[in-house]
Design an enzyme around this catalytic site. Structure first.
Site, PDB file in Angstrom:
ATOM      1  N   ASN A   9      -7.438  59.228  40.233  1.00  0.00           N
ATOM      2  CA  ASN A   9      -7.138  58.224  40.053  1.00  0.00           C
ATOM      3  C   ASN A   9      -6.254  58.984  40.973  1.00  0.00           C
ATOM      4  O   ASN A   9      -5.236  59.004  41.777  1.00  0.00           O
ATOM      5  CB  ASN A   9      -5.866  57.730  39.528  1.00  0.00           C
ATOM      6  CG  ASN A   9      -6.102  56.239  40.818  1.00  0.00           C
ATOM      7  OD1 ASN A   9      -6.328  56.320  41.859  1.00  0.00           O
ATOM      8  ND2 ASN A   9      -4.592  55.322  40.012  1.00  0.00           N
ATOM      9  N   LYS A  11      -5.219  58.309  44.641  1.00  0.00           N
ATOM     10  CA  LYS A  11      -4.817  56.814  44.926  1.00  0.00           C
ATOM     11  C   LYS A  11      -4.599  56.716  46.187  1.00  0.00           C
ATOM     12  O   LYS A  11      -5.877  57.019  47.025  1.00  0.00           O
ATOM     13  CB  LYS A  11      -3.141  57.005  44.902  1.00  0.00           C
ATOM     14  CG  LYS A  11      -2.899  57.329  43.306  1.00  0.00           C
ATOM     15  CD  LYS A  11      -1.144  57.019  43.104  1.00  0.00           C
ATOM     16  CE  LYS A  11      -1.846  57.180  41.262  1.00  0.00           C
ATOM     17  NZ  LYS A  11      -0.124  56.838  40.815  1.00  0.00           N
ATOM     18  N   HIS A  94      -3.834  48.178  38.287  1.00  0.00           N
ATOM     19  CA  HIS A  94      -2.307  49.379  38.224  1.00  0.00           C
ATOM     20  C   HIS A  94      -1.709  49.000  38.202  1.00  0.00           C
ATOM     21  O   HIS A  94      -0.593  47.850  39.480  1.00  0.00           O
ATOM     22  CB  HIS A  94      -3.326  50.177  39.616  1.00  0.00           C
ATOM     23  CG  HIS A  94      -2.341  51.461  39.118  1.00  0.00           C
ATOM     24  ND1 HIS A  94      -0.900  51.662  39.946  1.00  0.00           N
ATOM     25  CD2 HIS A  94      -3.476  52.803  38.343  1.00  0.00           C
ATOM     26  CE1 HIS A  94      -0.636  53.016  39.277  1.00  0.00           C
ATOM     27  NE2 HIS A  94      -2.015  53.737  38.681  1.00  0.00           N
ATOM     28  N   GLU A  96       1.128  50.698  39.683  1.00  0.00           N
ATOM     29  CA  GLU A  96       1.389  50.016  41.897  1.00  0.00           C
ATOM     30  C   GLU A  96       0.727  48.955  42.106  1.00  0.00           C
ATOM     31  O   GLU A  96       1.414  48.520  43.031  1.00  0.00           O
ATOM     32  CB  GLU A  96       1.305  51.147  42.394  1.00  0.00           C
ATOM     33  CG  GLU A  96       1.406  52.655  41.969  1.00  0.00           C
ATOM     34  CD  GLU A  96       0.736  54.292  41.993  1.00  0.00           C
ATOM     35  OE1 GLU A  96      -0.435  54.363  42.866  1.00  0.00           O
ATOM     36  OE2 GLU A  96       1.646  55.218  41.483  1.00  0.00           O
ATOM     37  N   GLU A 166      -0.193  53.422  30.964  1.00  0.00           N
ATOM     38  CA  GLU A 166      -0.006  54.124  31.289  1.00  0.00           C
ATOM     39  C   GLU A 166       1.397  53.445  32.218  1.00  0.00           C
ATOM     40  O   GLU A 166       1.969  51.981  32.624  1.00  0.00           O
ATOM     41  CB  GLU A 166      -0.599  53.999  33.058  1.00  0.00           C
ATOM     42  CG  GLU A 166      -2.295  54.638  33.309  1.00  0.00           C
ATOM     43  CD  GLU A 166      -2.052  54.717  34.484  1.00  0.00           C
ATOM     44  OE1 GLU A 166      -2.490  55.927  34.604  1.00  0.00           O
ATOM     45  OE2 GLU A 166      -2.172  53.990  35.540  1.00  0.00           O
ATOM     46  N   GLY A 172       3.771  59.112  38.197  1.00  0.00           N
ATOM     47  CA  GLY A 172       4.523  60.369  38.785  1.00  0.00           C
ATOM     48  C   GLY A 172       6.145  60.838  38.888  1.00  0.00           C
ATOM     49  O   GLY A 172       6.501  61.166  39.951  1.00  0.00           O
ATOM     50  N   SER A 211       1.425  61.285  34.311  1.00  0.00           N
ATOM     51  CA  SER A 211       3.197  62.709  33.979  1.00  0.00           C
ATOM     52  C   SER A 211       1.624  63.138  33.103  1.00  0.00           C
ATOM     53  O   SER A 211       2.428  64.374  32.981  1.00  0.00           O
ATOM     54  CB  SER A 211       4.234  62.880  34.450  1.00  0.00           C
ATOM     55  OG  SER A 211       4.497  62.044  35.630  1.00  0.00           O
TER      56      SER A 211
HETATM   57  P1  13P Z   1       0.620  60.773  37.922  1.00  0.00           P
HETATM   58  O1  13P Z   1      -0.891  61.579  37.043  1.00  0.00           O
HETATM   59  O2  13P Z   1       0.566  61.230  39.166  1.00  0.00           O
HETATM   60  O3  13P Z   1       1.687  60.507  37.025  1.00  0.00           O
HETATM   61  O4  13P Z   1      -0.381  59.356  38.245  1.00  0.00           O
HETATM   62  C1  13P Z   1      -0.523  58.819  36.845  1.00  0.00           C
HETATM   63  C2  13P Z   1      -1.537  57.315  37.305  1.00  0.00           C
HETATM   64  O5  13P Z   1      -1.034  55.961  37.683  1.00  0.00           O
HETATM   65  C3  13P Z   1      -2.544  57.116  37.600  1.00  0.00           C
HETATM   66  O6  13P Z   1      -3.345  56.059  37.443  1.00  0.00           O
END
Ligand code: 13P
Length: 249
Positions: A9, A11, A94, A96, A166, A172, A211
């Site tokens: 992903n 982002k 997601h 976010e 997640e 992150g 992560s």
């Molecule tokens: P990270 O791997 O950067 O923690 O992000 C995970 C994520 O949100 C994947 O959709």
């Protein structure tokens, strides 16, 4: 036997030049890897992903999709547009988007349905916040998020879907759920789906995200209900992403 799946992903990160290098490296390495690999890129780069990855085993997808069919919805992207660009996957719900763009359980469910109707495999993201984990309501939160979608689309739709667990506190942050913590929630997710259909539950791929790095991917993917990963930061670094794919192979 569920084939492992590793999805990047990206982002809101990328440029034509950087993407070309990254996609080319992934495409070159993919034939030697036994897991399924996909990258979910920002909308403007779907054409580039299609052109670079077309003759490779690597799939591509979007990070969001409109719950509406084509029409007067400025700024939205309809599922049948994603199909024109060869998307196999679309991420929905997601954390976010839930936290920053008002995506509710109901919206995630309607996006899931729109993707599925178009023939795109939704990757439904669910997971608890740190505050929810500390209050001991992880199971309730995750099953509420899942049931909101099950209630709207029915369990049969999960035969062509992926779920990603997640935990918000692991995204992150460099803090990963332990394999045991993740396994516990993955088993719960599978049980919720299996309660509707044992067959669909057994075949459902449930990814862990938060992560994931080359150093922790192997122990996570070794758990019985973890079928791969949804990778954020590490999916932008070819060596790291490919090392994670190797851990899933
Ligand atoms: P990270 O791997 O950067 O923690 O992000 C995970 C994520 O949100 C994947 O959709």
């Amino acid at each position: 036997m569920r084939q492992k799946l590793v999805v990047g992903n990206w982002k809101m990160v990328g440029s034509l030049a950087a993407n070309l290098t990254l996609l080319t490296r992934i495409k070159q390495a993919a034939p030697a890897l036994a897991c399924e690999i996909a990258v979910c890129v920002p909308f403007p780069y779907l054409a580039q992903a299609r052109s670079v990855l077309a003759s490779s085993p690597v799939a591509w997808g979007a990070q969001n999709v409109s719950k509406q069919p084509q029409g007067a919805h400025t700024g939205e992207v309809a599922a049948d547009m994603l199909i024109e660009f060869g998307c196999r996957y679309a991420i929905v719900g997601h954390s976010e988007r839930r936290a920053l763009y008002g995506e509710t359980d109901d919206k995630a469910a309607r996006k899931f349905a729109a993707a599925a109707r178009a023939g795109i495999t939704p990757i439904l993201c669910i997971g608890e916040t740190l505050e929810e984990r500390e209050r001991g309501v992880t199971a309730e939160v995750v099953s509420r998020q899942l049931h909101a979608v099950l209630a709207q689309v029915g369990v049969a739709a999960f035969a062509a879907a992926v779920v990603a667990y997640e935990p918000v506190w692991a995204i992150g942050t460099g803090k990963t759920a332990t394999p045991a913590q993740a396994q516990e929630v993955h088993a719960l997710i599978r049980a919720c789906v299996a309660a509707g259909s044992a067959e669909v539950g057994a075949a459902l791929r449930i990814l862990y995200g938060g992560s994931v790095k080359p150093g922790n991917a192997g122990e996570l993917f070794a758990m019985p209900d973890i079928d791969g990963g949804l990778i954020g930061g590490a999916s932008l670094v070819a060596e790291d992403f490919l090392a994670i794919c190797a851990a899933a192979s």
